[in-house]
Design a protein around this motif. Structure first.
Motif, PDB file in Angstrom:
ATOM      1  N   THR A 274      -5.543   3.017  -8.553  1.00 35.92           N
ATOM      2  CA  THR A 274      -5.533   3.845  -7.348  1.00 35.92           C
ATOM      3  C   THR A 274      -6.966   4.144  -6.905  1.00 35.92           C
ATOM      4  N   ARG A 275      -7.088   4.640  -5.700  1.00 40.12           N
ATOM      5  CA  ARG A 275      -8.395   5.090  -5.226  1.00 40.12           C
ATOM      6  C   ARG A 275      -8.714   6.427  -5.896  1.00 40.12           C
TER       7      ARG A 275
ATOM      8  N   THR B 155      -9.018   8.186 -11.329  1.00 39.26           N
ATOM      9  CA  THR B 155      -8.048   7.200 -10.850  1.00 39.26           C
ATOM     10  C   THR B 155      -6.859   7.127 -11.805  1.00 39.26           C
TER      11      THR B 155
ATOM     12  N   ASN C 157       0.853  -1.192   0.000  1.00 39.52           N
ATOM     13  CA  ASN C 157       0.000   0.000   0.000  1.00 39.52           C
ATOM     14  C   ASN C 157       0.879   1.229   0.000  1.00 39.52           C
TER      15      ASN C 157
ATOM     16  N   TYR D 100      -3.330   3.802  -2.683  1.00 39.49           N
ATOM     17  CA  TYR D 100      -3.509   2.526  -3.381  1.00 39.49           C
ATOM     18  C   TYR D 100      -3.119   1.382  -2.445  1.00 39.49           C
TER      19      TYR D 100
ATOM     20  N   HIS E  42      -3.090  10.209  -4.707  1.00 37.55           N
ATOM     21  CA  HIS E  42      -3.958   9.029  -4.671  1.00 37.55           C
ATOM     22  C   HIS E  42      -3.368   7.981  -3.740  1.00 37.55           C
TER      23      HIS E  42
END
Length: 151
Positions: free
Chosen positions: A106-107, A113, A70, A83, A81
């Motif tokens: 990615t979020r 994204t 992460n 992730y 972002h």
């Protein structure tokens, strides 16, 4: 006969497991291995982000393994972002020259994204405790005098 066939200094498998459990309980330093992940995201809305992180947990599998990961991208176009994901299986065996591939979306941030993808580095030795602990170091505390009286 089994005891005679064992080399001097070797422990039976059950004792080796017990020794490993005991060292984890008391927090003996053990070497861990992680992989570095870095690169640039895909281009979205005319910009991209750089990213850099290390793999986290080791996930064993049949004849291979994976890692969780992460991170947060660097700021670009006024935002970043986060992730998180799981790497692919180990490539090039399980030894010191193996690596993993990864691909993750990615979020959402700022309404869009990006995709991060690539391959990890070979394993990097990270020394540390078998217990994952974060410590805060306070270097200086300043007392502030207030104009009103607090008890």
């Amino acid at each position: 006969m089994k005891a005679q066939n064992r080399k001097a200094g070797q422990l039976p498998a059950k004792l080796e497991k017990l020794k490993s459990r005991q060292s984890k309980k008391i927090g003996i330093r053990q070497d861990r291995f992680q992989h570095r992940m870095s690169g640039r995201t895909s281009i979205t809305l005319g910009h991209r982000h750089n990213f850099l992180n290390f793999t986290d947990r080791f996930i064993p599998g049949r004849g291979t393994h994976r890692h969780t990961f992460n991170g947060i991208t660097r700021v670009a176009d006024g935002h970043r972002h986060s992730y998180a994901g799981i790497t692919g299986r180990a490539i090039n065996g399980q030894g010191p020259r193996h690596f993993h591939r990864f691909r993750q979306v990615t979020r959402i941030a700022d309404g869009h994204t990006h995709v991060i993808s690539g391959r990890t580095s070979i394993p990097i030795r990270v020394s540390g405790s078998s217990r994952h602990v974060h410590k805060i170091i306070v270097q200086k505390i300043k007392k502030h005098k207030c104009c009103c009286n607090h008890n």
